[in-house]
Motif scaffolding. Structure first.
Motif, PDB file in Angstrom:
ATOM      1  N   ALA A   1       3.208 -14.596   6.748  1.00  0.00           N
ATOM      2  CA  ALA A   1       4.249 -14.345   5.758  1.00  0.00           C
ATOM      3  C   ALA A   1       4.201 -12.860   5.423  1.00  0.00           C
ATOM      4  O   ALA A   1       3.118 -12.265   5.379  1.00  0.00           O
ATOM      5  N   VAL A   2       5.359 -12.263   5.173  1.00  0.00           N
ATOM      6  CA  VAL A   2       5.409 -10.810   5.017  1.00  0.00           C
ATOM      7  C   VAL A   2       6.114 -10.425   3.721  1.00  0.00           C
ATOM      8  O   VAL A   2       7.247 -10.853   3.465  1.00  0.00           O
ATOM      9  N   ALA A   3       5.434  -9.621   2.911  1.00  0.00           N
ATOM     10  CA  ALA A   3       6.046  -8.988   1.736  1.00  0.00           C
ATOM     11  C   ALA A   3       6.403  -7.560   2.118  1.00  0.00           C
ATOM     12  O   ALA A   3       5.532  -6.801   2.579  1.00  0.00           O
ATOM     13  N   ILE A   4       7.658  -7.210   1.935  1.00  0.00           N
ATOM     14  CA  ILE A   4       8.167  -5.901   2.330  1.00  0.00           C
ATOM     15  C   ILE A   4       8.467  -5.107   1.070  1.00  0.00           C
ATOM     16  O   ILE A   4       9.378  -5.454   0.316  1.00  0.00           O
ATOM     17  N   SER A   5       7.682  -4.069   0.834  1.00  0.00           N
ATOM     18  CA  SER A   5       7.927  -3.260  -0.363  1.00  0.00           C
ATOM     19  C   SER A   5       8.877  -2.121  -0.033  1.00  0.00           C
ATOM     20  O   SER A   5       8.915  -1.625   1.096  1.00  0.00           O
ATOM     21  N   TYR A   6       9.639  -1.734  -1.031  1.00  0.00           N
ATOM     22  CA  TYR A   6      10.573  -0.630  -0.865  1.00  0.00           C
ATOM     23  C   TYR A   6      10.740   0.065  -2.205  1.00  0.00           C
ATOM     24  O   TYR A   6      10.466  -0.511  -3.265  1.00  0.00           O
ATOM     25  N   ARG A   7      11.200   1.299  -2.152  1.00  0.00           N
ATOM     26  CA  ARG A   7      11.537   2.027  -3.371  1.00  0.00           C
ATOM     27  C   ARG A   7      13.040   2.209  -3.501  1.00  0.00           C
ATOM     28  O   ARG A   7      13.619   1.914  -4.538  1.00  0.00           O
ATOM     29  N   ARG A   8      13.667   2.716  -2.442  1.00  0.00           N
ATOM     30  CA  ARG A   8      15.111   2.947  -2.475  1.00  0.00           C
ATOM     31  C   ARG A   8      15.871   2.118  -1.443  1.00  0.00           C
ATOM     32  O   ARG A   8      17.039   1.829  -1.639  1.00  0.00           O
ATOM     33  N   SER A   9      15.221   1.750  -0.362  1.00  0.00           N
ATOM     34  CA  SER A   9      15.915   1.136   0.768  1.00  0.00           C
ATOM     35  C   SER A   9      16.028  -0.379   0.596  1.00  0.00           C
ATOM     36  O   SER A   9      15.562  -1.161   1.439  1.00  0.00           O
TER      37      SER A   9
ATOM     38  N   VAL B   1       5.199   3.013  -5.142  1.00  0.00           N
ATOM     39  CA  VAL B   1       3.784   2.895  -4.797  1.00  0.00           C
ATOM     40  C   VAL B   1       2.964   4.104  -5.231  1.00  0.00           C
ATOM     41  O   VAL B   1       1.740   4.116  -5.068  1.00  0.00           O
ATOM     42  N   THR B   2       3.611   5.122  -5.793  1.00  0.00           N
ATOM     43  CA  THR B   2       2.853   6.238  -6.364  1.00  0.00           C
ATOM     44  C   THR B   2       2.499   5.982  -7.828  1.00  0.00           C
ATOM     45  O   THR B   2       1.859   6.815  -8.457  1.00  0.00           O
ATOM     46  N   ASP B   3       2.908   4.833  -8.355  1.00  0.00           N
ATOM     47  CA  ASP B   3       2.656   4.453  -9.747  1.00  0.00           C
ATOM     48  C   ASP B   3       1.619   3.333  -9.748  1.00  0.00           C
ATOM     49  O   ASP B   3       1.891   2.221  -9.288  1.00  0.00           O
ATOM     50  N   ASP B   4       0.435   3.619 -10.251  1.00  0.00           N
ATOM     51  CA  ASP B   4      -0.677   2.670 -10.213  1.00  0.00           C
ATOM     52  C   ASP B   4      -0.309   1.337 -10.860  1.00  0.00           C
ATOM     53  O   ASP B   4      -0.567   0.261 -10.299  1.00  0.00           O
ATOM     54  N   ALA B   5       0.306   1.378 -12.024  1.00  0.00           N
ATOM     55  CA  ALA B   5       0.673   0.143 -12.719  1.00  0.00           C
ATOM     56  C   ALA B   5       1.715  -0.648 -11.938  1.00  0.00           C
ATOM     57  O   ALA B   5       1.657  -1.884 -11.869  1.00  0.00           O
ATOM     58  N   ALA B   6       2.666   0.061 -11.329  1.00  0.00           N
ATOM     59  CA  ALA B   6       3.689  -0.613 -10.528  1.00  0.00           C
ATOM     60  C   ALA B   6       3.073  -1.289  -9.307  1.00  0.00           C
ATOM     61  O   ALA B   6       3.504  -2.384  -8.905  1.00  0.00           O
ATOM     62  N   VAL B   7       2.070  -0.662  -8.723  1.00  0.00           N
ATOM     63  CA  VAL B   7       1.396  -1.251  -7.566  1.00  0.00           C
ATOM     64  C   VAL B   7       0.647  -2.513  -7.974  1.00  0.00           C
ATOM     65  O   VAL B   7       0.702  -3.545  -7.277  1.00  0.00           O
ATOM     66  N   THR B   8      -0.039  -2.462  -9.100  1.00  0.00           N
ATOM     67  CA  THR B   8      -0.756  -3.645  -9.588  1.00  0.00           C
ATOM     68  C   THR B   8       0.217  -4.800  -9.820  1.00  0.00           C
ATOM     69  O   THR B   8      -0.054  -5.950  -9.434  1.00  0.00           O
TER      70      THR B   8
ATOM     71  N   VAL C   1       5.301  20.454  -4.379  1.00  0.00           N
ATOM     72  CA  VAL C   1       5.290  19.902  -3.031  1.00  0.00           C
ATOM     73  C   VAL C   1       3.959  19.214  -2.752  1.00  0.00           C
ATOM     74  O   VAL C   1       3.905  18.081  -2.248  1.00  0.00           O
ATOM     75  N   TRP C   2       2.875  19.887  -3.098  1.00  0.00           N
ATOM     76  CA  TRP C   2       1.545  19.293  -2.918  1.00  0.00           C
ATOM     77  C   TRP C   2       1.431  17.967  -3.660  1.00  0.00           C
ATOM     78  O   TRP C   2       0.965  16.963  -3.116  1.00  0.00           O
ATOM     79  N   GLN C   3       1.843  17.953  -4.905  1.00  0.00           N
ATOM     80  CA  GLN C   3       1.701  16.753  -5.719  1.00  0.00           C
ATOM     81  C   GLN C   3       2.536  15.604  -5.173  1.00  0.00           C
ATOM     82  O   GLN C   3       2.081  14.446  -5.136  1.00  0.00           O
ATOM     83  N   GLN C   4       3.759  15.917  -4.741  1.00  0.00           N
ATOM     84  CA  GLN C   4       4.620  14.863  -4.188  1.00  0.00           C
ATOM     85  C   GLN C   4       4.009  14.234  -2.938  1.00  0.00           C
ATOM     86  O   GLN C   4       3.976  13.004  -2.798  1.00  0.00           O
ATOM     87  N   LEU C   5       3.530  15.077  -2.029  1.00  0.00           N
ATOM     88  CA  LEU C   5       3.040  14.545  -0.762  1.00  0.00           C
ATOM     89  C   LEU C   5       1.686  13.871  -0.905  1.00  0.00           C
ATOM     90  O   LEU C   5       1.427  12.842  -0.268  1.00  0.00           O
ATOM     91  N   LEU C   6       0.829  14.402  -1.744  1.00  0.00           N
ATOM     92  CA  LEU C   6      -0.449  13.731  -1.981  1.00  0.00           C
ATOM     93  C   LEU C   6      -0.244  12.399  -2.689  1.00  0.00           C
ATOM     94  O   LEU C   6      -0.954  11.415  -2.423  1.00  0.00           O
ATOM     95  N   ALA C   7       0.744  12.337  -3.571  1.00  0.00           N
ATOM     96  CA  ALA C   7       1.019  11.090  -4.292  1.00  0.00           C
ATOM     97  C   ALA C   7       1.414   9.974  -3.333  1.00  0.00           C
ATOM     98  O   ALA C   7       0.921   8.837  -3.439  1.00  0.00           O
ATOM     99  N   VAL C   8       2.291  10.275  -2.380  1.00  0.00           N
ATOM    100  CA  VAL C   8       2.782   9.243  -1.464  1.00  0.00           C
ATOM    101  C   VAL C   8       1.799   8.976  -0.327  1.00  0.00           C
ATOM    102  O   VAL C   8       1.524   7.821   0.021  1.00  0.00           O
ATOM    103  N   ASN C   9       1.268  10.017   0.262  1.00  0.00           N
ATOM    104  CA  ASN C   9       0.488   9.878   1.490  1.00  0.00           C
ATOM    105  C   ASN C   9      -0.986   9.591   1.269  1.00  0.00           C
ATOM    106  O   ASN C   9      -1.663   9.136   2.204  1.00  0.00           O
TER     107      ASN C   9
ATOM    108  N   TYR D   1      -4.052   3.308  -4.330  1.00  0.00           N
ATOM    109  CA  TYR D   1      -3.634   2.346  -5.350  1.00  0.00           C
ATOM    110  C   TYR D   1      -3.457   0.956  -4.752  1.00  0.00           C
ATOM    111  O   TYR D   1      -3.871  -0.049  -5.339  1.00  0.00           O
ATOM    112  N   CYS D   2      -2.813   0.892  -3.585  1.00  0.00           N
ATOM    113  CA  CYS D   2      -2.550  -0.412  -2.971  1.00  0.00           C
ATOM    114  C   CYS D   2      -3.844  -1.109  -2.552  1.00  0.00           C
ATOM    115  O   CYS D   2      -4.008  -2.320  -2.766  1.00  0.00           O
ATOM    116  N   ALA D   3      -4.754  -0.366  -1.936  1.00  0.00           N
ATOM    117  CA  ALA D   3      -6.021  -0.961  -1.521  1.00  0.00           C
ATOM    118  C   ALA D   3      -6.818  -1.445  -2.723  1.00  0.00           C
ATOM    119  O   ALA D   3      -7.408  -2.534  -2.696  1.00  0.00           O
TER     120      ALA D   3
END
Length: 241
Positions: free
Chosen positions: A27-35, A60-67, A105-113, A119-121
Protein backbone atom coordinates in the motif's frame (compact mmCIF):
# COMPACT_ATOMS: atom_id res chain seq x y z
CA UNK A 1 -0.11 -5.46 3.26
CA UNK A 2 2.97 -3.41 4.15
CA UNK A 3 2.66 0.35 3.88
CA UNK A 4 5.16 2.55 2.06
CA UNK A 5 5.31 6.33 2.34
CA UNK A 6 6.88 8.19 -0.59
CA UNK A 7 7.46 11.91 -0.14
CA UNK A 8 6.96 13.87 -3.34
CA UNK A 9 5.50 10.65 -4.66
CA UNK A 10 3.24 12.05 -7.37
CA UNK A 11 5.80 13.20 -9.94
CA UNK A 12 9.05 12.14 -11.56
CA UNK A 13 11.21 9.74 -9.58
CA UNK A 14 8.74 9.74 -6.70
CA UNK A 15 5.88 8.66 -8.93
CA UNK A 16 7.98 5.86 -10.43
CA UNK A 17 8.83 4.72 -6.89
CA UNK A 18 5.17 4.81 -5.83
CA UNK A 19 4.12 2.64 -8.78
CA UNK A 20 7.05 0.25 -8.30
CA UNK A 21 6.25 -0.26 -4.61
CA UNK A 22 2.60 -0.85 -5.45
CA UNK A 23 3.50 -3.49 -8.01
CA UNK A 24 5.64 -5.16 -5.35
CA UNK A 25 2.53 -5.54 -3.20
CA UNK A 26 2.64 -2.54 -0.91
CA UNK A 27 0.00 0.00 0.00
CA UNK A 28 1.38 3.43 -0.87
CA UNK A 29 0.94 6.83 0.78
CA UNK A 30 1.92 9.60 -1.62
CA UNK A 31 2.82 12.88 0.02
CA UNK A 32 2.74 16.16 -1.83
CA UNK A 33 2.97 19.86 -1.11
CA UNK A 34 1.69 21.53 -4.28
CA UNK A 35 1.22 18.77 -6.84
CA UNK A 36 -2.19 17.57 -5.66
CA UNK A 37 -3.43 16.70 -9.16
CA UNK A 38 -0.35 14.60 -9.86
CA UNK A 39 -0.60 12.82 -6.50
CA UNK A 40 -4.28 12.05 -7.00
CA UNK A 41 -3.58 10.80 -10.53
CA UNK A 42 -0.95 8.41 -9.18
CA UNK A 43 -3.40 7.20 -6.52
CA UNK A 44 -6.06 6.65 -9.19
CA UNK A 45 -3.61 4.64 -11.32
CA UNK A 46 -2.69 2.41 -8.38
CA UNK A 47 -6.32 1.88 -7.41
CA UNK A 48 -7.27 1.08 -11.00
CA UNK A 49 -4.60 -1.63 -10.89
CA UNK A 50 -6.16 -3.13 -7.77
CA UNK A 51 -3.88 -1.54 -5.19
CA UNK A 52 -4.35 0.66 -2.15
CA UNK A 53 -3.05 4.22 -2.11
CA UNK A 54 -3.77 7.60 -0.58
CA UNK A 55 -2.54 11.14 -1.23
CA UNK A 56 -1.44 13.14 1.81
CA UNK A 57 -0.78 16.88 1.77
CA UNK A 58 2.18 17.93 3.92
CA UNK A 59 5.04 20.40 4.07
CA UNK A 60 7.86 17.99 4.84
CA UNK A 61 10.10 20.85 5.98
CA UNK A 62 7.71 21.39 8.92
CA UNK A 63 8.41 18.96 11.77
CA UNK A 64 4.88 19.13 13.20
CA UNK A 65 3.33 18.65 9.76
CA UNK A 66 5.48 15.57 9.20
CA UNK A 67 4.43 14.08 12.54
CA UNK A 68 0.78 14.66 11.62
CA UNK A 69 1.33 13.15 8.15
CA UNK A 70 2.81 9.93 9.53
CA UNK A 71 -0.05 9.64 12.04
CA UNK A 72 -2.55 10.15 9.21
CA UNK A 73 -0.92 7.45 7.09
CA UNK A 74 -0.82 5.07 10.06
CA UNK A 75 -4.51 5.61 10.70
CA UNK A 76 -5.59 5.14 7.08
CA UNK A 77 -3.19 2.52 5.72
CA UNK A 78 -1.30 1.13 8.69
CA UNK A 79 2.17 1.63 10.18
CA UNK A 80 4.87 2.95 7.87
CA UNK A 81 7.25 0.08 7.16
CA UNK A 82 8.95 1.55 4.09
CA UNK A 83 9.90 5.24 3.87
CA UNK A 84 11.21 6.74 0.65
CA UNK A 85 12.52 10.26 1.21
CA UNK A 86 12.20 11.53 -2.33
CA UNK A 87 11.03 15.16 -1.94
CA UNK A 88 13.81 17.51 -2.97
CA UNK A 89 14.51 20.93 -4.38
CA UNK A 90 17.17 22.96 -6.12
CA UNK A 91 17.83 26.58 -6.97
CA UNK A 92 20.06 26.74 -10.07
CA UNK A 93 23.13 28.94 -9.65
CA UNK A 94 26.58 28.89 -11.26
CA UNK A 95 28.84 26.97 -8.91
CA UNK A 96 31.18 29.96 -8.57
CA UNK A 97 28.37 32.43 -7.80
CA UNK A 98 29.24 32.74 -4.13
CA UNK A 99 27.19 35.89 -3.64
CA UNK A 100 24.14 34.20 -5.17
CA UNK A 101 24.38 31.44 -2.57
CA UNK A 102 22.61 33.59 0.01
CA UNK A 103 21.55 32.48 3.47
CA UNK A 104 18.01 32.14 2.18
CA UNK A 105 19.10 29.77 -0.60
CA UNK A 106 21.08 27.68 1.88
CA UNK A 107 18.18 27.50 4.30
CA UNK A 108 15.66 26.53 1.62
CA UNK A 109 17.77 23.73 0.20
CA UNK A 110 18.93 22.35 3.53
CA UNK A 111 15.33 22.38 4.75
CA UNK A 112 14.07 20.23 1.87
CA UNK A 113 17.08 18.06 1.08
CA UNK A 114 18.35 17.36 4.60
CA UNK A 115 15.94 18.33 7.36
CA UNK A 116 12.84 16.88 5.66
CA UNK A 117 14.33 13.35 5.45
CA UNK A 118 15.41 13.70 9.09
CA UNK A 119 11.93 14.76 10.20
CA UNK A 120 10.30 11.93 8.26
CA UNK A 121 12.67 9.25 9.56
CA UNK A 122 12.24 10.45 13.14
CA UNK A 123 8.44 10.62 12.85
CA UNK A 124 8.26 7.09 11.41
CA UNK A 125 10.95 5.60 13.68
CA UNK A 126 8.59 3.73 16.01
CA UNK A 127 6.71 2.18 13.08
CA UNK A 128 9.94 1.27 11.30
CA UNK A 129 11.45 -0.34 14.41
CA UNK A 130 8.29 -2.36 15.03
CA UNK A 131 8.26 -3.72 11.48
CA UNK A 132 9.74 -7.07 10.57
CA UNK A 133 12.02 -5.28 8.13
CA UNK A 134 11.71 -1.51 8.39
CA UNK A 135 13.42 0.30 5.53
CA UNK A 136 14.33 3.89 4.70
CA UNK A 137 15.61 4.84 1.25
CA UNK A 138 16.81 8.41 0.72
CA UNK A 139 17.00 9.86 -2.78
CA UNK A 140 20.29 11.70 -3.04
CA UNK A 141 22.26 12.85 -6.07
CA UNK A 142 25.66 12.36 -7.62
CA UNK A 143 26.06 16.09 -6.86
CA UNK A 144 26.64 15.08 -3.26
CA UNK A 145 29.52 12.86 -4.36
CA UNK A 146 31.13 15.07 -6.99
CA UNK A 147 30.64 18.50 -5.40
CA UNK A 148 29.21 19.75 -8.66
CA UNK A 149 25.60 20.24 -9.70
CA UNK A 150 22.88 22.83 -10.11
CA UNK A 151 24.31 24.97 -7.30
CA UNK A 152 26.84 24.82 -4.50
CA UNK A 153 24.20 24.72 -1.72
CA UNK A 154 22.37 21.93 -3.56
CA UNK A 155 25.52 19.79 -3.84
CA UNK A 156 26.36 20.34 -0.17
CA UNK A 157 22.82 19.54 0.96
CA UNK A 158 22.97 16.23 -0.92
CA UNK A 159 26.40 15.49 0.53
CA UNK A 160 24.91 16.04 3.98
CA UNK A 161 22.16 13.57 3.08
CA UNK A 162 24.83 10.93 2.43
CA UNK A 163 26.06 11.49 5.99
CA UNK A 164 22.54 11.36 7.39
CA UNK A 165 21.97 8.05 5.62
CA UNK A 166 24.98 6.43 7.25
CA UNK A 167 24.28 7.87 10.70
CA UNK A 168 20.61 6.84 10.59
CA UNK A 169 21.67 3.33 9.57
CA UNK A 170 23.45 3.16 12.93
CA UNK A 171 20.88 5.07 14.97
CA UNK A 172 17.83 3.14 13.70
CA UNK A 173 19.36 -0.35 13.40
CA UNK A 174 18.05 -2.96 12.78
CA UNK A 175 15.99 -0.68 10.52
CA UNK A 176 17.87 -0.52 7.23
CA UNK A 177 18.72 2.90 5.82
CA UNK A 178 20.18 3.27 2.34
CA UNK A 179 20.38 5.85 -0.42
CA UNK A 180 20.09 6.01 -4.19
CA UNK A 181 22.15 8.74 -5.87
CA UNK A 182 20.86 9.35 -9.40
CA UNK A 183 22.75 11.15 -12.08
CA UNK A 184 20.93 13.33 -14.57
CA UNK A 185 17.31 12.21 -14.94
CA UNK A 186 15.03 14.08 -17.33
CA UNK A 187 12.20 15.03 -15.00
CA UNK A 188 10.20 18.26 -14.84
CA UNK A 189 13.22 19.89 -13.16
CA UNK A 190 14.60 20.18 -16.70
CA UNK A 191 11.46 21.71 -18.22
CA UNK A 192 12.62 24.32 -20.73
CA UNK A 193 16.23 23.09 -20.53
CA UNK A 194 15.83 19.67 -22.08
CA UNK A 195 18.52 20.20 -24.70
CA UNK A 196 21.12 21.19 -22.10
CA UNK A 197 20.14 18.18 -20.02
CA UNK A 198 20.57 15.83 -22.94
CA UNK A 199 23.99 17.31 -23.69
CA UNK A 200 25.05 16.67 -20.10
CA UNK A 201 23.63 13.16 -20.27
CA UNK A 202 26.03 12.34 -23.11
CA UNK A 203 28.80 12.14 -20.50
CA UNK A 204 27.34 8.83 -19.37
CA UNK A 205 28.99 5.64 -20.63
CA UNK A 206 25.68 4.01 -21.46
CA UNK A 207 24.08 5.32 -24.63
CA UNK A 208 20.68 6.06 -23.09
CA UNK A 209 19.14 8.49 -20.64
CA UNK A 210 18.63 7.41 -17.04
CA UNK A 211 14.90 7.33 -16.38
CA UNK A 212 12.78 7.66 -13.23
CA UNK A 213 11.97 3.97 -13.63
CA UNK A 214 15.70 3.13 -13.51
CA UNK A 215 15.95 4.90 -10.17
CA UNK A 216 12.77 3.24 -8.89
CA UNK A 217 14.19 -0.20 -9.68
CA UNK A 218 17.24 0.60 -7.55
CA UNK A 219 15.00 1.82 -4.73
CA UNK A 220 12.96 -1.38 -4.81
CA UNK A 221 16.16 -3.39 -4.85
CA UNK A 222 17.29 -1.71 -1.64
CA UNK A 223 13.88 -2.23 -0.06
CA UNK A 224 14.10 -5.94 -0.77
CA UNK A 225 17.86 -6.51 -0.17
CA UNK A 226 17.82 -7.39 3.50
CA UNK A 227 21.59 -7.48 3.95
CA UNK A 228 22.15 -3.90 2.78
CA UNK A 229 22.28 -0.87 5.06
CA UNK A 230 24.23 2.37 5.18
CA UNK A 231 24.94 2.17 1.45
CA UNK A 232 24.74 4.68 -1.40
CA UNK A 233 23.87 3.16 -4.78
CA UNK A 234 24.77 5.33 -7.76
CA UNK A 235 22.39 5.18 -10.74
CA UNK A 236 23.92 7.37 -13.44
CA UNK A 237 24.76 5.24 -16.45
CA UNK A 238 28.46 5.65 -15.69
CA UNK A 239 28.24 9.45 -15.72
CA UNK A 240 30.67 9.79 -12.80
CA UNK A 241 33.22 7.20 -13.96
Amino acid sequence: MRTALVTGGGTGIGRACSLSLHRAGRAVAISYRRSSDDAEAAVAEIEADGGRAIAVAADVTDDAAVTAMVADVRGRLGPVEVLVNNAGATIPLPLDDLDGASDDVWQQLLAVNLMAPWYCARAAADDLRAAEDGVVVNIGSIAGLTGSGSSLPYAVSKSALHGLTRSLARALAPVRVNEVAPGLVMTRWWAGNEERGRQLATKALIDRETTPEDVARAVLGLVESRAMTGQTVVVDGGQTL
